[in-house]
Each structure stands twice: as C-alpha cells, then as structure tokens.
Design a protein around this motif. Sequence first.
Motif, PDB file in Angstrom:
ATOM      1  N   LEU A 180       2.388   2.455  20.976  1.00  0.00           N
ATOM      2  CA  LEU A 180       3.482   3.380  21.266  1.00  0.00           C
ATOM      3  C   LEU A 180       4.525   2.761  22.182  1.00  0.00           C
ATOM      4  CD1 LEU A 180       4.613   6.215  20.901  1.00  0.00           C
ATOM      5  CD2 LEU A 180       3.180   6.966  22.813  1.00  0.00           C
ATOM      6  N   GLU A 181       4.096   1.945  23.125  1.00  0.00           N
ATOM      7  CA  GLU A 181       5.039   1.294  24.033  1.00  0.00           C
ATOM      8  C   GLU A 181       6.064   0.479  23.257  1.00  0.00           C
ATOM      9  OE1 GLU A 181       4.983  -1.902  27.795  1.00  0.00           O
ATOM     10  OE2 GLU A 181       3.246  -1.692  26.467  1.00  0.00           O
TER      11      GLU A 181
ATOM     12  N   ALA B 177      11.142  -0.574  10.185  1.00  0.00           N
ATOM     13  CA  ALA B 177       9.865  -1.268  10.017  1.00  0.00           C
ATOM     14  C   ALA B 177       8.800  -0.723  10.947  1.00  0.00           C
ATOM     15  CB  ALA B 177      10.062  -2.766  10.254  1.00  0.00           C
ATOM     16  N   GLN B 178       9.214  -0.295  12.142  1.00  0.00           N
ATOM     17  CA  GLN B 178       8.221   0.212  13.095  1.00  0.00           C
ATOM     18  C   GLN B 178       7.558   1.496  12.607  1.00  0.00           C
ATOM     19  OE1 GLN B 178      11.438  -0.403  13.652  1.00  0.00           O
ATOM     20  NE2 GLN B 178      12.390   1.039  15.095  1.00  0.00           N
ATOM     21  N   ALA B 179       8.268   2.287  11.795  1.00  0.00           N
ATOM     22  CA  ALA B 179       7.670   3.497  11.236  1.00  0.00           C
ATOM     23  C   ALA B 179       6.580   3.145  10.228  1.00  0.00           C
ATOM     24  CB  ALA B 179       8.741   4.364  10.571  1.00  0.00           C
ATOM     25  N   ILE B 180       6.836   2.133   9.395  1.00  0.00           N
ATOM     26  CA  ILE B 180       5.832   1.711   8.419  1.00  0.00           C
ATOM     27  C   ILE B 180       4.607   1.155   9.137  1.00  0.00           C
ATOM     28  CG2 ILE B 180       5.408   0.308   6.378  1.00  0.00           C
ATOM     29  CD1 ILE B 180       7.616   2.484   6.105  1.00  0.00           C
ATOM     30  N   ALA B 181       4.829   0.375  10.190  1.00  0.00           N
ATOM     31  CA  ALA B 181       3.714  -0.170  10.969  1.00  0.00           C
ATOM     32  C   ALA B 181       2.936   0.951  11.664  1.00  0.00           C
ATOM     33  CB  ALA B 181       4.237  -1.177  11.990  1.00  0.00           C
ATOM     34  N   MET B 182       3.637   1.956  12.158  1.00  0.00           N
ATOM     35  CA  MET B 182       2.972   3.108  12.779  1.00  0.00           C
ATOM     36  C   MET B 182       2.027   3.777  11.786  1.00  0.00           C
ATOM     37  SD  MET B 182       4.738   6.661  14.148  1.00  0.00           S
ATOM     38  CE  MET B 182       5.228   7.112  12.460  1.00  0.00           C
ATOM     39  N   PHE B 183       2.499   3.985  10.567  1.00  0.00           N
ATOM     40  CA  PHE B 183       1.666   4.596   9.538  1.00  0.00           C
ATOM     41  C   PHE B 183       0.471   3.708   9.195  1.00  0.00           C
ATOM     42  CE2 PHE B 183       5.519   7.081   7.770  1.00  0.00           C
ATOM     43  CZ  PHE B 183       5.129   8.236   8.419  1.00  0.00           C
ATOM     44  N   ALA B 184       0.702   2.410   9.107  1.00  0.00           N
ATOM     45  CA  ALA B 184      -0.342   1.488   8.657  1.00  0.00           C
ATOM     46  C   ALA B 184      -1.450   1.316   9.680  1.00  0.00           C
ATOM     47  CB  ALA B 184       0.273   0.128   8.324  1.00  0.00           C
ATOM     48  N   TYR B 185      -1.082   1.266  10.964  1.00  0.00           N
ATOM     49  CA  TYR B 185      -2.063   0.984  12.002  1.00  0.00           C
ATOM     50  C   TYR B 185      -2.582   2.232  12.709  1.00  0.00           C
ATOM     51  CZ  TYR B 185      -0.706  -3.905  11.490  1.00  0.00           C
ATOM     52  OH  TYR B 185      -0.457  -5.165  10.996  1.00  0.00           O
TER      53      TYR B 185
ATOM     54  N   VAL C  25      -0.718   4.882  15.381  1.00  0.00           N
ATOM     55  CA  VAL C  25      -0.181   4.635  16.724  1.00  0.00           C
ATOM     56  C   VAL C  25       0.090   5.955  17.414  1.00  0.00           C
ATOM     57  CG1 VAL C  25       1.774   3.711  18.028  1.00  0.00           C
ATOM     58  CG2 VAL C  25       0.835   2.413  16.110  1.00  0.00           C
ATOM     59  N   GLY C  26      -0.302   6.054  18.685  1.00  0.00           N
ATOM     60  CA  GLY C  26      -0.026   7.254  19.459  1.00  0.00           C
ATOM     61  C   GLY C  26      -0.583   8.486  18.767  1.00  0.00           C
ATOM     62  N   PRO C  27       0.245   9.524  18.603  1.00  0.00           N
ATOM     63  CA  PRO C  27      -0.238  10.756  17.968  1.00  0.00           C
ATOM     64  C   PRO C  27      -0.367  10.669  16.457  1.00  0.00           C
ATOM     65  CG  PRO C  27       2.091  10.956  18.502  1.00  0.00           C
ATOM     66  CD  PRO C  27       1.639   9.644  19.080  1.00  0.00           C
ATOM     67  N   CYS C  28       0.086   9.568  15.861  1.00  0.00           N
ATOM     68  CA  CYS C  28       0.059   9.429  14.401  1.00  0.00           C
ATOM     69  C   CYS C  28      -1.194   8.681  13.966  1.00  0.00           C
ATOM     70  CB  CYS C  28       1.305   8.700  13.903  1.00  0.00           C
ATOM     71  SG  CYS C  28       1.373   8.500  12.106  1.00  0.00           S
ATOM     72  N   ALA C  29      -2.080   9.366  13.262  1.00  0.00           N
ATOM     73  CA  ALA C  29      -3.276   8.726  12.714  1.00  0.00           C
ATOM     74  C   ALA C  29      -2.898   7.848  11.528  1.00  0.00           C
ATOM     75  CB  ALA C  29      -4.288   9.782  12.295  1.00  0.00           C
ATOM     76  N   ARG C  30      -3.692   6.834  11.287  1.00  0.00           N
ATOM     77  CA  ARG C  30      -3.463   5.915  10.171  1.00  0.00           C
ATOM     78  C   ARG C  30      -3.450   6.673   8.839  1.00  0.00           C
ATOM     79  NH1 ARG C  30      -7.340   0.671   8.840  1.00  0.00           N
ATOM     80  NH2 ARG C  30      -6.325   0.072   6.885  1.00  0.00           N
ATOM     81  N   VAL C  31      -2.609   6.212   7.921  1.00  0.00           N
ATOM     82  CA  VAL C  31      -2.517   6.850   6.598  1.00  0.00           C
ATOM     83  C   VAL C  31      -3.133   5.947   5.540  1.00  0.00           C
ATOM     84  CG1 VAL C  31      -0.392   8.007   7.332  1.00  0.00           C
ATOM     85  CG2 VAL C  31      -0.258   5.911   5.957  1.00  0.00           C
ATOM     86  N   ASP C  32      -3.334   6.500   4.357  1.00  0.00           N
ATOM     87  CA  ASP C  32      -3.863   5.730   3.231  1.00  0.00           C
ATOM     88  C   ASP C  32      -2.755   5.133   2.368  1.00  0.00           C
ATOM     89  OD1 ASP C  32      -6.640   6.496   3.760  1.00  0.00           O
ATOM     90  OD2 ASP C  32      -6.019   8.483   3.093  1.00  0.00           O
ATOM     91  N   LEU C  33      -1.607   5.809   2.334  1.00  0.00           N
ATOM     92  CA  LEU C  33      -0.522   5.417   1.438  1.00  0.00           C
ATOM     93  C   LEU C  33       0.811   5.735   2.095  1.00  0.00           C
ATOM     94  CD1 LEU C  33       0.456   4.616  -1.531  1.00  0.00           C
ATOM     95  CD2 LEU C  33       0.406   7.070  -2.010  1.00  0.00           C
ATOM     96  N   VAL C  34       1.769   4.797   1.965  1.00  0.00           N
ATOM     97  CA  VAL C  34       3.136   5.004   2.450  1.00  0.00           C
ATOM     98  C   VAL C  34       4.064   5.070   1.249  1.00  0.00           C
ATOM     99  CG1 VAL C  34       5.055   4.024   3.757  1.00  0.00           C
ATOM    100  CG2 VAL C  34       2.732   3.813   4.637  1.00  0.00           C
ATOM    101  N   THR C  35       4.950   6.066   1.241  1.00  0.00           N
ATOM    102  CA  THR C  35       5.932   6.173   0.164  1.00  0.00           C
ATOM    103  C   THR C  35       7.318   6.420   0.757  1.00  0.00           C
ATOM    104  OG1 THR C  35       5.918   8.580  -0.208  1.00  0.00           O
ATOM    105  CG2 THR C  35       4.142   7.308  -1.213  1.00  0.00           C
ATOM    106  N   GLY C  36       8.331   6.172  -0.055  1.00  0.00           N
ATOM    107  CA  GLY C  36       9.704   6.459   0.350  1.00  0.00           C
ATOM    108  C   GLY C  36      10.561   5.210   0.409  1.00  0.00           C
ATOM    109  N   PRO C  37      11.860   5.354   0.142  1.00  0.00           N
ATOM    110  CA  PRO C  37      12.791   4.220   0.174  1.00  0.00           C
ATOM    111  C   PRO C  37      13.203   3.899   1.596  1.00  0.00           C
ATOM    112  CG  PRO C  37      13.996   6.208  -0.321  1.00  0.00           C
ATOM    113  CD  PRO C  37      12.547   6.612  -0.217  1.00  0.00           C
ATOM    114  N   GLY C  38      13.982   2.826   1.731  1.00  0.00           N
ATOM    115  CA  GLY C  38      14.458   2.489   3.073  1.00  0.00           C
ATOM    116  C   GLY C  38      15.320   1.242   3.058  1.00  0.00           C
ATOM    117  N   SER C  39      15.637   0.769   4.235  1.00  0.00           N
ATOM    118  CA  SER C  39      16.466  -0.415   4.398  1.00  0.00           C
ATOM    119  C   SER C  39      15.665  -1.678   4.092  1.00  0.00           C
ATOM    120  CB  SER C  39      16.969  -0.495   5.845  1.00  0.00           C
ATOM    121  OG  SER C  39      15.868  -0.750   6.715  1.00  0.00           O
TER     122      SER C  39
END
Length: 242
Positions: A51-52, A196-204, A206-220
């Motif tokens: 989170l830091e 990119a930090q949002a995708i890493a948050m989902f993957a690992y 972080v903080g209040p966000c538990a790891r996910v199984d799948l990431v979807t959605g477009p982006g930069s």
Amino acid sequence: MMRRIDLRGAVPVSRGGTVDFREAVPRADFDVEAAIPAVHAICEAVRTRGLEAILEMSAQYDGVTQTEIRVAPEALQEALAQLDPDIRAGLEESVRRLRTTCEAELEDDARTELGAGATVTHRKVPVDRVGLYVPGGIAPLVSSVLMNVVPAQVAGVRSIALSSTPQKEHGGLPHPTILAACALLGVEEVYAVGGAQAIAMFAYGVGPCARVDLVTGPGSIWTVTAKRLLKGRVGIDSEAGP
C-alpha cells in the motif's frame, strides 16, 4: 461500387489497388516492449512495499494525496444521487440490454454418454473473484463499468472488485460517473487506484484489496504492459487498450 472484404487484412480502396491498414496506420514508437522496464519496477514496488508504494504512485502519477484507496460507500451513493437523470436513464437501458445479451450467451452443460456409467460433462463455471479495471484518466470510460460488471454478474462471479484512476479534480476519487455506475450496478468494492499499480494490486492483493483470480478491462500502455507481465500470476482477458 460493391466492396469486398479481403480476409487477409487488406481491403479495396479503388479499382486499382488495396491498402493494408496494418502498414498504413503507424503504431506508436512507445509500445509494450518499451514500457516493460518501467512497469516491471512499478509491479515490484507494489509486490514488495504494498500500500505504501501505491500511495506514493498516486501522488507521483495522479497528483493526489491519499490515506485510503477504497472508495467509501457514501461516495458511491452520493455520485448516484447527483447523476444527471438522462445519463442514468441511458445507463439503465444499456444495462438492461447488456444483461439480456449476456444471459442469452450462457451455456448449458454438454453431457456425453459413453457407455454404462460412463458420462463426460462439459461445464462452464465462473471464477471466484475478479478485478475489473476501468480507465479514468484522460477519458473516463463509464461504458467499461457496464461491459466489465454485467457479464461477471450474469456469469455468477461471487466477488467483484473494481478500480479506476483517482482524479485530483474530484478529491482523489475516480470520476463521479464511474462511481455512479458502480452504485447503480450494486458494486460496493471500488478502489481509487490507476494504471499498472492497479493491476499489480489485483494480482498480489494489497491493503484492503484481496488477490483476484482474473483481471479484465482495457487501459493505457502501462495497464496493458502490467497485464502481460503478471499473467500467470493472475488470469487476464486480453491486452486491450492502446
């Protein structure tokens, strides 16, 4: 004049020739391969410092100072209450049509009887938890909220988390129309984290966000590069966006 599509990638533009749009439309010089070193550093920072690191990146890249990355439920409901009635009506109709389409695409079990007591069943089952990314920087794509959330809900995904870029002009929260769409769809787990930090948050996780199984959605390009680097640790839909 009749036009005939060439399935090899080129289409007629005149009687005298064709154009291959893959060659005619130039790609940006800065592509995924060029972005990998910088995005790898971002992902590693999130993995090791959690989170830091995310809070530092929000200040550096988005110009916002955060103490919390999860959007409060009150902010979601306030955004919905302040949403223009015409926009809300348009979103509701879009949701209705999309939900109908997704429900029609659900597949039934395919059972094959091979012999006495021998049956093979092919069954599609939903993943347990998904992380949905919605671009919110230069062009907040509220349509991505619908196109991410509704299919997940129809599929029966148990846990849905959504993240979008924090915006300085909105007090460090994602764009209010994005928040309103989340509230309209009943999505309560929303994060003000971008790129990119949002995708890493989902993957690992972080903080209040538990790891996910799948990431979807477009982006930069940054988001897409993070997907490429992290697939295998987390499932991805595709490298969609830039």
